[in-house]
Design a protein around this motif. Structure first.
Motif, short mmCIF file in Angstrom:
data_model
loop_
_atom_site.label_atom_id
_atom_site.label_comp_id
_atom_site.label_asym_id
_atom_site.label_seq_id
_atom_site.Cartn_x
_atom_site.Cartn_y
_atom_site.Cartn_z
N PRO A 198 38.82 37.13 23.26
CA PRO A 198 38.72 36.30 24.47
C PRO A 198 39.25 37.09 25.67
CG PRO A 198 40.01 35.20 22.76
CD PRO A 198 39.72 36.58 22.26
N PHE A 199 38.64 36.87 26.82
CA PHE A 199 39.06 37.54 28.06
C PHE A 199 39.61 36.49 29.03
CE2 PHE A 199 38.58 39.08 32.34
CZ PHE A 199 39.03 40.39 32.25
N VAL A 200 40.84 36.72 29.48
CA VAL A 200 41.54 35.73 30.32
C VAL A 200 41.97 36.40 31.62
CG1 VAL A 200 43.62 34.28 30.45
CG2 VAL A 200 42.44 34.55 28.28
N THR A 201 41.85 35.67 32.72
CA THR A 201 42.36 36.17 34.00
C THR A 201 43.48 35.25 34.50
OG1 THR A 201 40.22 37.10 34.65
CG2 THR A 201 41.79 36.69 36.42
N VAL A 202 44.59 35.85 34.91
CA VAL A 202 45.66 35.08 35.57
C VAL A 202 45.73 35.58 37.02
CG1 VAL A 202 48.12 34.54 35.64
CG2 VAL A 202 46.97 34.81 33.44
N VAL A 203 45.36 34.72 37.95
CA VAL A 203 45.34 35.11 39.37
C VAL A 203 46.77 35.16 39.89
CG1 VAL A 203 44.53 34.51 41.68
CG2 VAL A 203 43.06 34.06 39.70
N THR A 204 47.12 36.31 40.48
CA THR A 204 48.50 36.45 40.98
C THR A 204 48.55 36.42 42.51
OG1 THR A 204 48.40 38.87 40.94
CG2 THR A 204 49.17 37.77 38.94
N ASP A 205 47.48 35.91 43.16
CA ASP A 205 47.57 35.58 44.58
C ASP A 205 47.90 34.11 44.69
OD1 ASP A 205 47.24 38.01 45.87
OD2 ASP A 205 45.09 37.99 45.53
N LEU A 206 48.28 33.66 45.87
CA LEU A 206 48.86 32.31 45.95
C LEU A 206 48.03 31.31 46.77
CD1 LEU A 206 51.39 30.94 44.91
CD2 LEU A 206 52.61 31.69 46.96
N GLY A 207 47.86 31.59 48.07
CA GLY A 207 47.18 30.62 48.94
C GLY A 207 45.68 30.86 49.02
N GLY A 208 45.20 31.98 48.50
CA GLY A 208 43.78 32.33 48.51
C GLY A 208 43.61 33.52 47.60
N ALA A 209 42.36 33.94 47.36
CA ALA A 209 42.16 35.08 46.44
C ALA A 209 40.81 35.73 46.72
CB ALA A 209 42.23 34.61 44.99
N HIS A 210 40.75 37.05 46.52
CA HIS A 210 39.53 37.82 46.72
C HIS A 210 38.51 37.46 45.64
CE1 HIS A 210 36.96 41.37 47.16
NE2 HIS A 210 37.49 41.52 48.36
N PRO A 211 37.20 37.45 45.98
CA PRO A 211 36.19 37.06 44.98
C PRO A 211 36.16 37.93 43.73
CG PRO A 211 35.18 37.31 47.18
CD PRO A 211 36.62 37.67 47.33
N THR A 212 36.66 39.19 43.81
CA THR A 212 36.61 40.02 42.59
C THR A 212 37.51 39.49 41.47
OG1 THR A 212 38.28 41.46 43.60
CG2 THR A 212 35.98 42.19 43.76
N TRP A 213 38.40 38.54 41.80
CA TRP A 213 39.22 37.92 40.74
C TRP A 213 38.34 37.11 39.77
CZ3 TRP A 213 44.06 38.56 39.22
CH2 TRP A 213 45.06 38.94 40.12
N PHE A 214 37.17 36.65 40.27
CA PHE A 214 36.47 35.58 39.55
C PHE A 214 35.15 36.08 38.97
CE2 PHE A 214 38.86 33.86 43.15
CZ PHE A 214 39.86 33.22 42.43
#
Ligand code: UDP
Length: 475
Positions: free
Chosen positions: A142-158
């Motif tokens: 399984p591949f999991v992402t934990v976003v470490t930005d707070l109020g917004g995030a760059h599209p490459t996270w998703f």
């Protein structure tokens, strides 16, 4: 690692200090939740696996982070779909094979990314390994992402192909949905911070306990923890039990306000002086600081950016000239300024050479490994809008002045703080200094903001995320 342990591959890159901090936080939480059952490999995808020409990404990031206009250009380049697609195709062509080899060699039971540039390249590698999986030679982890930005995030996270996505806020959940990640895969549990910021562990393996303190804002996590082993306290309200986000609310779009009613400048001054809690006094003594003096901490992320060299002299001057200094006799300090310069040795030298101001104590250090203690010693914080630092400061109940932000990436953290009622944004050093002097002159206001910060902090985010990820591992 014993043969029966499940292998978790944690992908990050040392761009700034926040990604490694989040990776360390989650690794500690895995080992706490699954003692002797997991082994973890935290790896810098670019320097350790992808290799040239990406091996210098961390130093390139530090260069760009110190030059915000250049950073903005790079950020927008990565956001614009055609340039993003071209870059991803190039990266996959150059480094895809190395990533595939690394996955085959380590054979992880789960892959976890805590970096915005560690999604597509790795998911493509997993796709390339698909024929092997079908032949039964290699299960698809399984591949999991934990976003470490707070109020917004760059599209490459998703990447919609992610198996589970962890987001820290409503605003990031809404961006994830816009980028095509199903709400069913999304969990909102907060931003993972390192263990010195956590509350006490839960008994019997249940959900992690909330704060052990009686809600006193000053008794922050980290108070005396690494120095003296004194009680960890701190505040959080939410425990977040893996609630699916469906459907996320759109982020509130409002201009960054300079006029948040209660937080600005000197107000009506309270009669009470700013008193330190016992835990805070202990932490200060352990760090060799004055135990009873109003204390501001100044930080600039792992790379010591955000104009520390200009802010510190303005702060010491304003605090030395404040009404408290004028009204009291003697030579005892009326305020202390703590400055953590991170890895930025040049800034540390400049700050340390700042002219001394009578009755204001100045303590300057380079990179520290006990940030929870430094935050536990402070009454308020001046920082650039780094997500890790903000999340940690909330848990410690620290009101904050944001002095700068990286365009794009950190800009949404400013409304997150200002609209949350836990801080203000000021760029000019003299204005920053005036705000802090005003807060020290009005402890009631500071305590009220501190309570709001504690209510927003998610001390147990790391544990909650680790447990949710643990559900996905084929034990
Ligand atoms: N940090 C630290 N020691 C230092 C300076 C910073 O441990 O001397 C940590 C800080 O506590 C936070 C992280 O580095 O966890 C900085 O993350 P943030 O997201 O605020 O900024 P970045 O450095 O990633 O731009």
């Amino acid at each position: 690692a014993g043969p029966s342990r499940k292998r978790i591959m944690v992908l990050m890159s040392d761009t700034g200090g926040g990604h490694r901090a989040s990776a360390e936080a989650l690794v500690a939480a895995f080992h706490e939740a699954y003692p002797d059952r997991v082994s973890t490999w935290v790896v810098d995808l670019f320097t350790d696996i992808a290799g040239p020409p990406f091996g210098r990404l961390p130093s390139q990031y530090a260069f760009l982070a110190a030059r915000p206009p250049l950073w903005r250009a790079v950020w927008e380049y990565g956001r614009f779909p055609p340039t993003r697609a071209a870059t991803e195709a190039f990266t996959t062509a150059v480094s895809g094979g190395a990533v595939t080899d690394a996955i085959r060699a380590y054979a992880p039971d789960l892959i976890l990314s805590v970096h915005p540039l560690c999604q597509t390249l790795v998911l493509h590698a997993l796709e390339r390994l698909e024929p092997r999986r079908r032949r039964g030679r290699l299960p698809r982890p399984p591949f999991v992402t934990v976003v470490t930005d707070l109020g917004g995030a760059h599209p490459t996270w998703f990447d919609p192909a992610v198996d589970r996505l962890f987001v820290p806020s409503d605003a990031v959940a809404a961006i994830a949905a816009r980028c095509g990640v199903s709400a069913v895969k999304t969990r909102q549990l907060g931003l993972p911070v390192r263990s010195p910021f956590w509350g006490p562990p839960a008994a019997n393996g249940g959900p992690a306990a909330g704060p052990a303190v009686d809600g006193a804002p000053a008794a922050a996590p980290g108070a005396g923890v690494s120095a003296l082993g004194a009680g960890v306290g701190g505040g959080t309200t939410a425990n977040g039990n893996g609630t699916t986000v469906a459907p996320p609310r759109p982020p509130v779009r409002r201009a960054v306000s300079d006029t948040y009613y209660a937080l600005d400048g000197p107000g009506k001054q309270s009669a009470q002086p700013l008193l330190a809690s016992p835990a805070k006094r202990v932490t200060r003594l352990a760090l060799g600081l004055h135990p009873d003096v109003p204390t501001v901490l100044v930080v600039g992320g792992g790379d010591g950016v955000g104009g520390l060299a200009a802010i510190v002299p303005a702060l010491t001057a304003a605090l030395g000239a404040s009404s408290a200094a004028a009204a009291t006799d003697g030579a005892a300090p009326v305020a202390q300024v703590l400055v953590v310069c991170g890895k930025n040795e040049a800034v540390r030298r400049r700050v340390a050479a700042a002219p001394a101001v009578p009755r204001v104590s100045l303590t300057v250090t380079g990179f520290v490994t006990n940030m929870a203690d430094w935050m536990g010693a402070a009454d308020c914080l001046v920082t650039k809008a780094g997500p890790g630092t903000i999340a940690e400061a909330l848990i410690c109940g620290l009101p904050m002045v944001l002095s700068a932000y990286l365009p794009g990436q950190e800009a949404p953290n400013v409304p997150f703080v200002v609209e949350g009622g836990v801080g203000v944004y000021r760029r000019r050093p003299r204005e920053i200094a005036a705000i802090v002097a005003g807060w020290f002159a009005d402890p009631t206001k500071l305590e009220c903001m501190s309570a709001r910060a504690l209510a927003l902090g998610r001390a147990n985010a790391s544990r909650d995320i680790a447990r949710s990820i643990g559900e996905m591992i084929p034990w």
